[in-house]
Design a protein around this motif. Sequence first.
Motif, PDB file in Angstrom:
ATOM      1  N   LEU A 140      15.397  53.846  55.697  1.00 17.02           N
ATOM      2  CA  LEU A 140      14.462  54.543  54.834  1.00 17.02           C
ATOM      3  C   LEU A 140      15.221  55.521  53.941  1.00 17.02           C
ATOM      4  CD1 LEU A 140      11.760  55.285  57.555  1.00 17.02           C
ATOM      5  CD2 LEU A 140      11.674  53.512  55.785  1.00 17.02           C
ATOM      6  N   THR A 141      15.170  55.281  52.647  1.00 16.59           N
ATOM      7  CA  THR A 141      15.814  56.130  51.662  1.00 16.59           C
ATOM      8  C   THR A 141      14.780  56.593  50.648  1.00 16.59           C
ATOM      9  OG1 THR A 141      16.426  54.179  50.350  1.00 16.59           O
ATOM     10  CG2 THR A 141      18.051  54.988  51.942  1.00 16.59           C
ATOM     11  N   GLU A 142      15.235  57.294  49.637  1.00 15.11           N
ATOM     12  CA  GLU A 142      14.317  57.771  48.612  1.00 15.11           C
ATOM     13  C   GLU A 142      13.606  56.590  47.940  1.00 15.11           C
ATOM     14  OE1 GLU A 142      14.370  60.616  44.599  1.00 15.11           O
ATOM     15  OE2 GLU A 142      16.236  59.930  45.528  1.00 15.11           O
ATOM     16  N   GLY A 143      12.270  56.613  47.949  1.00 17.75           N
ATOM     17  CA  GLY A 143      11.492  55.564  47.305  1.00 17.75           C
ATOM     18  C   GLY A 143      11.272  54.328  48.153  1.00 17.75           C
ATOM     19  N   PHE A 148      15.301  60.612  52.189  1.00 15.97           N
ATOM     20  CA  PHE A 148      13.958  60.131  52.513  1.00 15.97           C
ATOM     21  C   PHE A 148      13.034  61.292  52.849  1.00 15.97           C
ATOM     22  CE2 PHE A 148      10.871  58.623  55.747  1.00 15.97           C
ATOM     23  CZ  PHE A 148      10.173  57.740  54.952  1.00 15.97           C
ATOM     24  N   ARG A 149      11.829  61.241  52.311  1.00 13.11           N
ATOM     25  CA  ARG A 149      10.802  62.238  52.594  1.00 13.11           C
ATOM     26  C   ARG A 149       9.633  61.554  53.298  1.00 13.11           C
ATOM     27  NH1 ARG A 149      14.551  64.607  51.861  1.00 13.11           N
ATOM     28  NH2 ARG A 149      15.077  66.226  50.330  1.00 13.11           N
ATOM     29  N   PHE A 150       9.301  62.042  54.475  1.00 12.42           N
ATOM     30  CA  PHE A 150       8.213  61.429  55.220  1.00 12.42           C
ATOM     31  C   PHE A 150       6.891  61.613  54.465  1.00 12.42           C
ATOM     32  CE2 PHE A 150      11.460  61.836  58.398  1.00 12.42           C
ATOM     33  CZ  PHE A 150      11.288  60.708  59.190  1.00 12.42           C
ATOM     34  N   PRO A 151       6.051  60.579  54.443  1.00 12.96           N
ATOM     35  CA  PRO A 151       4.818  60.643  53.637  1.00 12.96           C
ATOM     36  C   PRO A 151       3.789  61.595  54.241  1.00 12.96           C
ATOM     37  CG  PRO A 151       4.855  58.632  54.938  1.00 12.96           C
ATOM     38  CD  PRO A 151       6.196  59.294  55.140  1.00 12.96           C
ATOM     39  N   VAL A 182       2.687  50.960  58.528  1.00 10.02           N
ATOM     40  CA  VAL A 182       3.571  52.083  58.206  1.00 10.02           C
ATOM     41  C   VAL A 182       3.475  53.150  59.288  1.00 10.02           C
ATOM     42  CG1 VAL A 182       4.030  53.934  56.551  1.00 10.02           C
ATOM     43  CG2 VAL A 182       3.518  51.636  55.729  1.00 10.02           C
ATOM     44  N   ARG A 183       2.261  53.456  59.730  1.00  8.17           N
ATOM     45  CA  ARG A 183       2.099  54.450  60.793  1.00  8.17           C
ATOM     46  C   ARG A 183       2.746  53.965  62.093  1.00  8.17           C
ATOM     47  NH1 ARG A 183      -1.178  58.695  59.791  1.00  8.17           N
ATOM     48  NH2 ARG A 183      -2.608  58.588  58.004  1.00  8.17           N
ATOM     49  N   GLU A 184       2.648  52.668  62.363  1.00  4.83           N
ATOM     50  CA  GLU A 184       3.280  52.120  63.564  1.00  4.83           C
ATOM     51  C   GLU A 184       4.793  52.290  63.505  1.00  4.83           C
ATOM     52  OE1 GLU A 184       3.685  47.803  65.893  1.00  4.83           O
ATOM     53  OE2 GLU A 184       2.275  48.046  64.203  1.00  4.83           O
ATOM     54  N   LEU A 185       5.383  52.096  62.321  1.00  2.00           N
ATOM     55  CA  LEU A 185       6.826  52.271  62.158  1.00  2.00           C
ATOM     56  C   LEU A 185       7.226  53.730  62.349  1.00  2.00           C
ATOM     57  CD1 LEU A 185       9.625  51.068  61.244  1.00  2.00           C
ATOM     58  CD2 LEU A 185       8.979  51.802  58.937  1.00  2.00           C
ATOM     59  N   LEU A 186       6.448  54.643  61.725  1.00  2.00           N
ATOM     60  CA  LEU A 186       6.822  56.056  61.752  1.00  2.00           C
ATOM     61  C   LEU A 186       6.485  56.737  63.081  1.00  2.00           C
ATOM     62  CD1 LEU A 186       5.789  57.120  58.129  1.00  2.00           C
ATOM     63  CD2 LEU A 186       8.029  56.431  58.990  1.00  2.00           C
ATOM     64  N   LYS A 187       5.761  56.035  63.965  1.00  2.00           N
ATOM     65  CA  LYS A 187       5.534  56.584  65.306  1.00  2.00           C
ATOM     66  C   LYS A 187       6.832  56.626  66.106  1.00  2.00           C
ATOM     67  CE  LYS A 187       0.641  55.473  66.075  1.00  2.00           C
ATOM     68  NZ  LYS A 187      -0.303  54.617  66.846  1.00  2.00           N
ATOM     69  N   CYS A 188       7.733  55.701  65.789  1.00  2.04           N
ATOM     70  CA  CYS A 188       9.025  55.687  66.483  1.00  2.04           C
ATOM     71  C   CYS A 188       9.883  56.837  65.960  1.00  2.04           C
ATOM     72  CB  CYS A 188       9.748  54.365  66.244  1.00  2.04           C
ATOM     73  SG  CYS A 188       8.813  52.907  66.733  1.00  2.04           S
ATOM     74  N   ILE A 189      10.688  57.389  66.837  1.00  3.50           N
ATOM     75  CA  ILE A 189      11.606  58.450  66.427  1.00  3.50           C
ATOM     76  C   ILE A 189      12.700  57.835  65.569  1.00  3.50           C
ATOM     77  CG2 ILE A 189      13.249  60.187  67.244  1.00  3.50           C
ATOM     78  CD1 ILE A 189      11.593  60.440  69.771  1.00  3.50           C
TER      79      ILE A 189
END
Length: 612
Positions: free
Chosen positions: A450-453, A482-485, A509-516
Motif C-alpha cells: 500500500l503506497t500513496e494512491g 500511504f494514508r489510511f482511509p 477493503v475493510r477486510e484487508l485493513l483489519k489485518c495489522i
Amino acid sequence: GDPAVLCNNEGDHLSLVMVSVATILLVVVPYLAIIASATVGYRTRMGHTSASRHLQMFRFLFFRYHPSAYYFGILTLLRGTLVCLVPVVFRDVPPLQLLFMTLILLFFCSLQLHLKPWRGTLPNFVDAGSNILMVLLIVAVAMTSDFEDADSLLGIFSGLIFVGLFAGIGVVAFFNVYKYFQPAPFFAHFLCHHKAQAAAQARYLQILIMQRSRSSCFLDSDHLSNLEELFDIVRTRCGKLVVYLTSETLRRPWCAGEISIAYQTHRRAAAIVHRSFSSPTLEQMEVQNIAGFLATSDFKLVEYGVTHDVISRAYRWLLCDNTQKFDMPTDAVGRCRFESTVVWLLRKPASHGAQHHPGTPKGGEGASWRLSSGGNSPSGNRLLPKCLLVSSRPGDDEAVAAAAILVGKIQEAVLDLVPSGLCLLADVEHRDEQEVLDAIASAHAMIVLLTEGSLECTEQLQHIVDALSDDVPCIPVNSPSFRFPGQNFFDCDLPLRFGKKAGSVEARVRELLKCITVPFTTYGSQQVLDVQADAVVQRIPRQLMTGPGLQVSSKPSSKRHMDLVEAEQSNTISRLSTGPTHTFTRSGSREESSIGNQGLALLTAVCTEITC
C-alpha cells in the motif's frame, strides 16, 4: 584399483588412465564449471526477474548457507577436490601429503569459523569439529610413522613458512600506509536524489548498481552523516555523482550543494531523467533567481562554499549536452525500467561528445534495456500457479521500486515456503486479464503493498477484491506515503466511483485493513529494511490454504470476479448523463433530451475505446 595392473605399463593401465581422464573432462569439469558460473552470477541474477527460477535450480547449492555466505558451496567442493588431489600429486612423498592435507583442512576450517555459513549453530559446530578431528588424525599418523628424508623436507617447509610470515607483515604494513593516505571508504557512485519523491527508486537503483558493478554506491539513508561530511564524500571519496532528476530534485538545497561540489571539484557526473522532471528555464537558473527557485531551508549553503553563482553554473553544466544523461524508458514496465537505466549507467562511454540517450529507442545501444534481464523481460515473466504474488500500484515508479526492494529481500526465504516462487504483478502489467485472474485465484498468498494512491487505483483495488473473494490470504504492507482511509472514503468516494458495487468493494477493503499492516520504510537503512522484510516473511502462510478459489480452472472469475473497471466506467457514465438529462427534462425540451442521449452515446464509445 586392481593389484594385478601395474602402473606405467602399456595395456590395461593405459586404458584405465584414458577412462579416468575422459571421466574428469566429461563429468567433473563441466559440473564444477556450472557450479562456478552459478556462484559468480548469483548477485547479478538476484536483481533480475528470473531470480526465483535461478534459486530454484541451484537450491542445493545456496539454501544450505546464509545469503551473505552464498559462495561457500563452491568452497566446500573445492576443499574436497584439493584433499583428493594431494595423494595424486605427491604420490611418493608421504611427508608432503600430510603437510598439505593439514594446510588445506586448517585453512578451510579457519574460513568456516570466520564466516559461519551454515543455517544454524549445530551444522557450523559439526563442520568445524570434523575438520579438527581429521587434523588430529593426520598428526597421530605422522607421530607413529618413520619417514625417510623427513629432516630436509621439514627444513624447506620451515623456511617457506618463515618467508611467508615476513612477506605477510610487509603486505599489511604497505596496506596500512596506503589506507592512511587514501581517504576511505571510497564510493564508486554517489546517488543524489529527492528523498520525499524517490526514496524507494534511489534505493533500488543502488541495489542494482552494487549487484551489477560489485562496487560501492553511496546513499545517504545508510550513512547518517552531517552536511559537512556529506559534501566531503562528494568532494574526495566519490567516483561519479549520479543525479536522479525528478520534479523537485533541483529545488532541494542538499541536492544543489552536492551538484555544486561535484562541479567545483572533479566534474564526474551522470543524470538519470525521470518522466516527472521538467528542466528549469534559463531565466530560473540566473544568479539573481536561484534563491527563489530553491526550496526554503534552515541551513545556508554559503557556509560550505556554495554560492548562488556556483549553483547557477553547476546547473547549467549538469543540464548541458556534454554531461551524460539518460531518459528512463517509458515503454518498459516494472523492474525493467530501472534495470535498463543501470545498464546504461555502467556501460563504458563510446565518445566524449554529447551523450544524451533517450530511453525509448528502436534499436542500437540505447535499446539495451530489452536485454537487461538476460532475456527475461516482463513478457517472459511467468505467472505460475500457487506462487506468492506481490501487488503494487501499477505505473507508479516509487511503488514498483518499493515492491522490487521487498521482493529482492524475501525471494530466497520465500522459496523455502513456496516452491513456485513469487511474482511481482507490476512486471506483468500488459498480460491478458484472464491469465492474471487465474494466477490470483490459485495464489499461495498475496502481498499487498500500500503506497500513496493505492486505494484510488482501480487496478490494485481489483487485485485486492479478486484475492479476498477467492479466499487468498493477503498480507498488507504499508509504505510511509500511504494514508489510511477515513470514513469519508467509504461513504462518499467508493459510492461515487462504483455505484451499487461500492458495498462489496468496501467490505473487501475493510477486510484487508483489519489485518495489522507491516511497515516498510523505504527511506530507512538496509538494516531497517531487512528487519521489516523478515516480518513480512513471518506472515506468509506455511501451508497452502485449500478452498474453491485455490483450484486452478479455466474460468476462476465466473461469479466471484467483479470487474471494477467496468463498474467505475458505468457509474461515471451514469453520473455524467443523469445530470444534463434531468435538467433538460425539467425544461420540457425534447431537443435538449436528445442532445443528452447523444452525449451518453459518445461517452460510452469513448470509455469502450479506452478499455480496448
